[in-house]
Design a protein around this motif. Structure first.
Motif, mmCIF file in Angstrom:
data_model
loop_
_atom_site.group_PDB
_atom_site.id
_atom_site.type_symbol
_atom_site.label_atom_id
_atom_site.label_comp_id
_atom_site.label_asym_id
_atom_site.label_seq_id
_atom_site.Cartn_x
_atom_site.Cartn_y
_atom_site.Cartn_z
ATOM 1 N N ARG A 1 -0.049 33.994 31.707
ATOM 2 C CA ARG A 1 0.351 32.862 32.543
ATOM 3 C C ARG A 1 1.608 33.172 33.346
ATOM 4 N NH1 ARG A 1 1.676 28.104 29.674
ATOM 5 N NH2 ARG A 1 1.143 26.963 31.582
ATOM 6 N N VAL A 2 2.576 33.848 32.734
ATOM 7 C CA VAL A 2 3.808 34.209 33.441
ATOM 8 C C VAL A 2 3.508 35.176 34.580
ATOM 9 C CG1 VAL A 2 5.982 35.468 33.230
ATOM 10 C CG2 VAL A 2 5.355 33.790 31.518
ATOM 11 N N GLY A 3 2.612 36.130 34.322
ATOM 12 C CA GLY A 3 2.315 37.134 35.327
ATOM 13 C C GLY A 3 1.536 36.593 36.506
ATOM 14 N N MET A 4 0.648 35.610 36.270
ATOM 15 C CA MET A 4 -0.254 35.154 37.321
ATOM 16 C C MET A 4 0.111 33.789 37.895
ATOM 17 S SD MET A 4 -3.892 36.495 35.767
ATOM 18 C CE MET A 4 -4.732 36.142 37.304
ATOM 19 N N LEU A 5 1.082 33.108 37.275
ATOM 20 C CA LEU A 5 1.512 31.803 37.769
ATOM 21 C C LEU A 5 3.033 31.763 37.856
ATOM 22 C CD1 LEU A 5 -0.751 29.546 35.497
ATOM 23 C CD2 LEU A 5 -1.210 30.150 37.875
ATOM 24 N N ASP A 6 3.553 30.906 38.724
ATOM 25 C CA ASP A 6 4.995 30.661 38.783
ATOM 26 C C ASP A 6 5.309 29.482 37.868
ATOM 27 O OD1 ASP A 6 5.848 32.672 40.485
ATOM 28 O OD2 ASP A 6 5.283 31.540 42.277
ATOM 29 N N LEU A 7 5.556 29.783 36.602
ATOM 30 C CA LEU A 7 5.789 28.743 35.611
ATOM 31 C C LEU A 7 7.249 28.303 35.609
ATOM 32 C CD1 LEU A 7 3.802 30.150 32.545
ATOM 33 C CD2 LEU A 7 3.023 28.493 34.235
ATOM 34 N N PRO A 8 7.522 27.088 35.157
ATOM 35 C CA PRO A 8 8.918 26.688 34.929
ATOM 36 C C PRO A 8 9.549 27.628 33.892
ATOM 37 C CG PRO A 8 7.444 24.793 34.818
ATOM 38 C CD PRO A 8 6.573 25.993 34.882
ATOM 39 N N VAL A 9 10.826 27.910 34.052
ATOM 40 C CA VAL A 9 11.487 28.887 33.181
ATOM 41 C C VAL A 9 11.421 28.478 31.717
ATOM 42 C CG1 VAL A 9 13.678 30.045 32.695
ATOM 43 C CG2 VAL A 9 13.012 29.579 35.060
ATOM 44 N N TRP A 10 11.414 27.173 31.468
ATOM 45 C CA TRP A 10 11.470 26.730 30.079
ATOM 46 C C TRP A 10 10.224 27.111 29.291
ATOM 47 C CZ3 TRP A 10 7.821 23.544 27.976
ATOM 48 C CH2 TRP A 10 7.036 22.790 28.847
ATOM 49 N N GLU A 11 9.081 27.257 29.951
ATOM 50 C CA GLU A 11 7.848 27.572 29.222
ATOM 51 C C GLU A 11 7.887 28.962 28.591
ATOM 52 O OE1 GLU A 11 4.019 26.589 30.683
ATOM 53 O OE2 GLU A 11 4.700 24.864 31.846
ATOM 54 N N PRO A 12 8.115 30.048 29.355
ATOM 55 C CA PRO A 12 8.202 31.353 28.690
ATOM 56 C C PRO A 12 9.375 31.458 27.729
ATOM 57 C CG PRO A 12 8.804 31.540 31.007
ATOM 58 C CD PRO A 12 8.227 30.186 30.821
ATOM 59 N N LEU A 13 10.503 30.798 28.053
ATOM 60 C CA LEU A 13 11.658 30.853 27.150
ATOM 61 C C LEU A 13 11.352 30.145 25.833
ATOM 62 C CD1 LEU A 13 14.726 30.294 29.524
ATOM 63 C CD2 LEU A 13 13.812 32.430 28.596
ATOM 64 N N LEU A 14 10.635 29.016 25.904
ATOM 65 C CA LEU A 14 10.249 28.317 24.674
ATOM 66 C C LEU A 14 9.302 29.171 23.859
ATOM 67 C CD1 LEU A 14 10.181 25.825 22.873
ATOM 68 C CD2 LEU A 14 8.363 24.884 24.342
#
Length: 419
Positions: free
Chosen positions: A361-374
């Motif tokens: 998801r991080v590689g293929m989408l521009d996610l909010p920073v909190w999602e990968p950090l969580l």
């Protein structure tokens, strides 16, 4: 800490010096360079073996005009193919094909609407290249003939095949450009395989190493001089570092292989793996999720390896762990086409799936920073808890002998560790 580093060094150096490790590393590096230069190798083999030698195609032409047009087309695009008008009947050529005197033949005709009727006959079950070339050439001839019937000029014919101008504007806040998305998909796919094989190979190596020391009774001597907790984490970090060093070696070899095999053809192999449009933050996430996933499964492998006293039982014991990484791989692979699926959002926060699914998801989408950090925070907490729980199991598990009864031995190991 002295005992920790002694065990760490022993786990790292001993495995690095084994013949299997050296041979495997050498074979993999050779395979990487072979894969990067496969096109050059094919060209050399074709030049040596005469892969581009001239091929003669026997043709029966009842129209009287198609064979010359076909020959002209091949003279322009496929000079290795020669068209020869045959004076034999179709039955005679069929017999020659059956007797393997010729490979194939082609029958051409025109129907009442001046449409080409072609019949290609061969005995080969894998003859796909030549029929495809013949079909393309005949399609071009058909277009030219129909253009003449309609009195169309060459420019008018070309306008019939002009592509439309189509642009896609994605206003989704998580969308990326096409180049970023394609290269992110490649990076995610590569990382999926790296994590998958690293977990399968090195986690099994950690579990086997612990089981081997138990089966040889070396463990009893080690535990008398160093705590089980130090021994477990020294093994995990020692073999884990060796695995990372080997993967880094493969990465360097792959980089050198692509650079030395790079071509000037746009869109070629080197462009495909250049990752020039990938955000540097995405590469950083790739490293972080790989390391966290790697040591998460390595810690679990050490825990499970401490429960068996025979190396033959290792694969059976780590089977649940193997199934976890297989499920994670399947989930991530299913999201390569659509990373916004609902179940991917949920599983990206489950620690044993997160290394692959969240990075997808991080590689293929521009996610909010909190999602990968969580997700990273959840994985760190899981590694800490697994290490704490694993140390309790490991303390008693390394002293357990006899046949393993699967995961039910965890409770027994914890009770033995308290004593």
């Amino acid at each position: 800490m002295r005992e920790f580093w002694i065990i760490f060094k022993q786990a790292f150096v001993t495995k690095a010096k084994t013949k299997s490790f050296v041979i495997t590393s050498a074979v993999m590096i050779a395979a990487i360079f072979l894969f990067a230069n496969v096109s050059k190798i094919i060209d050399v083999v074709q030049n040596v073996t005469g892969g581009d030698s001239e091929e003669t195609l026997q043709v029966i032409d009842t129209s009287g005009v198609l064979v010359d047009k076909l020959n002209e087309q091949f003279n322009v695009n496929e000079k290795a193919i020669t068209v020869e008008l045959s004076d034999k009947t179709e039955q005679e050529l069929m017999k020659k094909v059956e007797e393997e005197k010729i490979d194939s033949f082609l029958t051409l005709a025109l129907d009442d609407s001046n449409t080409i009727q072609a019949n290609y006959t061969t005995m080969s079950a894998t003859d796909f290249s030549l029929p495809s070339k013949i079909q393309d050439a005949l399609q071009t001839i058909q277009t030219e003939m129909k253009a003449e019937e309609l009195s169309l000029s060459g420019e008018q014919v070309q306008t019939l095949f002009l592509p439309i101008q189509f642009e896609q504007n994605n206003i989704s806040p998580s969308a990326k450009s096409e180049n970023e998305l394609n290269q992110a998909r490649v990076l995610v796919y590569v990382l999926m395989f790296v994590i998958y094989f690293a977990v399968i190979l090195y986690s099994s190596m950690i579990a086997t190493e612990v089981a081997t020391e138990k089966s040889s009774r070396v463990m009893e001597i080690l535990i008398s001089s160093v705590s089980p907790v130090k021994h477990m984490f020294a093994k995990v970090l020692g073999i884990g570092s060796l695995g990372l060093a080997q993967i880094a070696l493969y990465g360097i070899a792959g980089f050198i292989a692509m650079k030395t095999a790079a071509t000037e053809i746009p869109g070629g192999f080197s462009d495909f793996f250049s990752f020039s449009d990938i955000n540097k933050v995405t590469l950083l996430y790739a490293i972080v999720f790989f390391l966290l996933g790697y040591f998460l499964y390595a810690t679990l492998a050490a825990l499970l390896g401490s429960l068996v006293s025979r190396t033959e039982d290792v694969q059976q014991m780590i089977m649940p762990m193997t199934m976890l990484i297989v499920v994670a791989f399947i989930l991530a692979a299913s999201g390569l086409g659509n990373p916004e699926l609902g179940y991917l959002q949920i599983t990206s926060f489950i620690p044993f799936f997160a290394p692959l699914v969240m990075f997808l998801r991080v590689g293929m989408l521009d996610l909010p920073v909190w999602e990968p950090l969580l997700s990273i925070a959840i994985m760190l907490v899981t590694i800490f808890l697994l290490g704490w729980f694993g140390a309790r199991v490991y303390r008693g598990g390394v002293l357990m002998y006899g046949p393993s009864r699967s995961l039910k031995d965890i409770k027994k190991a914890i009770q033995l560790g308290k004593e």
